[in-house]
Scaffold this active site. Structure first.
Site, PDB file in Angstrom:
ATOM      1  N   GLU A  15       0.686  -1.248   0.131  1.00 16.87           N
ATOM      2  CA  GLU A  15       0.008  -0.031   0.184  1.00 16.87           C
ATOM      3  C   GLU A  15       0.801   1.274   0.091  1.00 16.87           C
ATOM      4  OE1 GLU A  15      -3.462   0.429  -0.021  1.00 16.87           O
ATOM      5  OE2 GLU A  15      -3.354  -1.724  -0.498  1.00 16.87           O
ATOM      6  N   SER A  71     -48.001 -27.772  42.631  1.00 17.46           N
ATOM      7  CA  SER A  71     -47.409 -28.487  43.927  1.00 17.46           C
ATOM      8  C   SER A  71     -45.910 -28.242  44.267  1.00 17.46           C
ATOM      9  CB  SER A  71     -47.671 -30.027  43.866  1.00 17.46           C
ATOM     10  OG  SER A  71     -49.103 -30.110  43.727  1.00 17.46           O
TER      11      SER A  71
END
Length: 774
Positions: A179, A452
């Site tokens: 680059e 229950s």
């Protein structure tokens, strides 16, 4: 006149200089301000618990491979895994090349381990390498955890921040080579490159080559738009000059490598080489091979055009161009070049990064975090959040739930919570039958009547009063009528529509009789039972009604899990925990969540209730659990069923885990399932898929045992026929003594003292009272 012109010229130059200074100073200030603050919004990452493999560990091979896949590990084709993040399996033998990872309390480098899984147990754990046979033995290996989700910033940018020295040097060199070859010599702008680009573009008659330096690219990404205007180019150049003046080359290169855009994952933008390395290769950048570095660097030219999954041919061509550049610059040898050119792209299958593999658990974690952190901080500070989620348990919970729901009514749904008995850490959470869909979280939000499941709290309230109640206290299980606050009369029935007369307290709970539970609850007082529930971890809201005695209280599976954990923990309240620690990206611990223990209930009374809950599973409504859990496990638990079979519950625990399962319909229509035919089966499927230790209840100091004649309820000799050893809170046991010779027969006739004593069939001392009673 000349003097006037000279003055005007000087004035013009001065004005231009001042304007230039102001112009430059604007960007210089902008650069300083931005770089001295937090550069990026970093998403928080949420991790499961790290898997710790050790000799003798119970581990299922199939689920282990599933967890490896969730970690992003790849199965190597060769004999040995050659890179971190890979593994190889040959039959029962696993070879893993573990990745480096910062666990917060420990940083681990890449390393290899090897072990077998024989009959579900880890065997021969070793660290192969340049070690002697003796040194290669390993006690424990810690694997990097599964990422279960992230909280992304509104910008939808995702990145993993990496320091420059943590990137492989070859990556930085390759970026510069491809680059910006003059990066280390220019001052932000490269005049030679500009001239070269101008010449090329003029020759071709169109814009084919750019001349932006890395610094200019960084300036454009950070501070400017992507519009192609002359003004923007000038601003870009000035900003680049300011960057170069204020910061070092290393600072600029590090910012560039963390900033650049390298692809798209759905709505999320992949920024920086740290995340790109994970996204494309499933590994940290430190472990990248030269060919992988070349592919990532090649993406800088066009992440979409060279996307390796969508355009593999173009990506490979671009990679090879970069490899040749790297070789031409002397960064790699000809041998490496040749090998790299022949290699495939090697990208992993796409990870569903934007979607959590366990969205319901992530929902739980987010709710907890939101009580301590601002949502904006979670989205931007890059926090690392370590949770208690155990993928092995979670996968078992999902498989168990799916196994039960398969082929049943499509409206049936479920919620499951599994916790650790020792710490009450939430190891798994199922919020619905669609495990990958983040929707209504039934484990947290489905508040349903518990039936229950409330009864242990009633009997516990009684046994907390040892002067009035013991396990042998007779209760009336006849018809009962209770007046509600509004004057209406409530006449509860037993499930079997039968009344059972006088029954012992323990038997009333084992058989889950309703009318005796209501009588006992009304005698104790609703407020007292509410106080017990509060000590167990649930605070009832509103006015307590008699119907609560049969479970009209509405709770979520998570709330039930907290309630039952207090029983499983011997009366100690330990808050349920999903998060272990929160760290900053730099490793600073922000929050830790140490174990919090509060003794709220008498351990003796809790012990008695837990013994009865073991009997529920052994001989009561939970006995069908033996299909999945051996009796030797000693599981304690309780079923729950609500009116018209709308809700099916089961809550239970072994010596190491607790689980609560609910199944029913969201529209509250009857599901047609009891606790035993529904939720119990989910519980069994889940718990049988994970390792458990047997539940061995240790009697607290305030428990004493007495041999009791079960017909008369009097204390007798332990070796008398029919005598059983029963636990009592000290001082609450029967005091009246009846020798064997005076024992009444089952028919109530008194046996003559002169008659011979029947043959002794009991051990002389303590008897396994559970077996004797039932």
């Amino acid at each position: 006149m000349k003097r006037l012109l000279r003055f005007i010229l000087v004035l013009g130059v001065a004005a231009a200089g001042a304007a230039g200074f102001i112009y430059y100073n604007h960007f210089d200030t902008l650069v300083q301000t931005r770089f001295q603050g937090r550069l990026w919004e970093l998403p928080a990452r949420v991790y499961a618990r790290p898997m710790e493999v050790y000799e003798g560990m119970h581990l299922d091979s199939g689920r282990f491979e599933k967890e490896l896949a969730l970690m992003g590990y790849r199965r190597a084709a060769g004999e040995k895994p050659e890179a971190p993040g890979t593994y190889q399996r040959t039959g029962s033998l696993f070879r893993l090349y573990l990745r480096a990872f910062d666990f917060g309390d420990e940083k681990c480098d890449p390393r290899r381990i090897r072990f077998r899984i024989k009959e579900g147990v880890v065997d021969g754990l070793q660290r192969p390498g340049k070690l002697s046979a003796a040194d290669s033995h390993a006690d424990l290996a810690r694997l990097d955890p599964v990422v279960i989700g992230s909280f992304y910033p509104d910008s939808k940018e995702d990145r993993i921040l990496v320091d420059l020295d943590a990137f492989p040097p070859l990556l930085a060199k390759a970026i510069v080579a491809v680059e910006d070859r003059n990066f280390y010599t220019h001052h932000g702008i490269d005049p030679k490159s500009v001239l070269r680009a101008v010449a090329v573009n003029l020759k071709k008659g169109r814009l084919t080559q750019g001349a932006s330096t890395l610094t200019q690219q960084l300036a454009r990404n950070f501070f400017l738009t992507r519009e192609k205007t002359l003004t923007r180019k000038v601003n870009e150049a000035v900003t680049a000059l300011a960057l170069e003046r204020r910061f070092s080359k290393e600072d600029i290169l590090e910012a560039y490598m963390n900033e650049v855009y390298l692809g798209q994952d759905g709505r999320l933008a992949i920024h920086g080489f740290g995340l790109a390395s994970q996204f494309y290769f499933g590994k940290s950048p430190q472990s990248l091979q030269p060919r992988e570095i070349a592919l990532l660097v090649g993406l800088l030219k066009g992440p979409s055009a060279y996307h390796p999954r969508r355009h593999p041919k173009a990506a490979r061509a671009r990679r090879d161009v970069v490899l040749h550049v790297m070789a031409g610059q002397g960064l790699i040898s000809d041998k490496i070049l040749k090998k790299a050119l022949a290699a495939p792209l090697g990208v992993v299958e796409k990870e569903a990064r934007g979607h959590s593999p366990f969205p319901y658990y992530l929902d739980l974690v987010k709710r907890r975090l939101m009580t301590e952190y601002h949502e904006a901080d979670l989205k931007t500070m890059g926090l690392r959040i370590f949770t208690a989620l155990d993928p092995q348990v979670q996968l078992a919970a999902e498989a168990g739930t799916a196994g039960f729901l398969k082929g049943r009514n499509r409206h049936l749904d479920a919620g499951v919570v599994v916790t650790s008995l020792a710490t009450n850490e939430i190891q798994a959470l199922v919020g619905g039958k669609d495990f990958r869909y983040k929707g209504f979280n039934r484990a947290l939000d489905a508040r349903r009547p518990i039936g229950s499941l409330v009864k242990p709290a009633i009997y516990l309230t009684a046994l907390l009063q040892p002067e009035a109640y013991t396990m042998l206290t007779p209760l009336d299980d006849g018809a009962v009528a209770v007046e509600n606050p509004d004057g209406s009369i409530w006449r509860p029935q037993n499930f079997d529509r039968q009344f059972h007369g006088q029954v012992r307290l323990y038997r009333a709970l084992v058989n889950s009789y309703n009318t005796s539970a209501v009588r006992l609850g009304m005698a104790l007082g609703l407020d007292r039972i509410g106080a017990t529930l509060e000590k167990m971890g649930y605070t009832p809201r509103g006015t307590l009604l008699p119907s609560m005695l049969l479970g009209s209280l509405e709770m979520s599976p998570m709330q039930v899990a907290q309630l039952y954990h207090c029983l499983a923990a011997g009366g100690f309240y330990i808050p349920a925990k999903s998060i272990r620690a929160v760290y900053t990206p730099r490793g600073q611990a922000l929050s830790r969540y140490p174990l919090s223990i509060d003794q709220r209930l008498d351990p003796g009374a809790v012990f008695l209730v837990s013994k009865i809950l073991q009997a529920v599973v052994d001989q009561g409504s939970g006995r069908s659990l033996e299909k999945w859990m051996p009796k030797s496990m000693g599981t304690a638990g309780k079923t729950g069923t609500t009116n018209d079979l709308r809700d099916s519950w089961f809550a239970g625990f072994t010596g190491s885990r607790l689980a609560v399962a609910w199944t029913g319909r969201d529209d509250n229509k009857p599901a047609g399932l009891t606790g035993a035919s529904g939720a119990l089966q989910i519980f069994g499927r889940v718990m049988s898929r994970v390792s458990n230790t047997p539940l061995v209840l240790s009697a607290p100091e305030n428990i004493e045992w007495a041999a009791v004649d079960m017909v008369s309820g009097m204390v007798t000799d332990p070796d008398c026929p029919g005598a059983v050893a029963v636990p009592f809170i000290k001082g609450s046991g029967p005091v009246q003594y009846r020798p064997c010779s005076y024992r009444r027969t089952a028919g109530g006739q008194r046996r003559s003292p002169s008659r011979p004593v029947p043959e002794k069939v009991k051990p002389k001392y303590l008897i396994d009272w559970l077996k004797e009673i039932f």
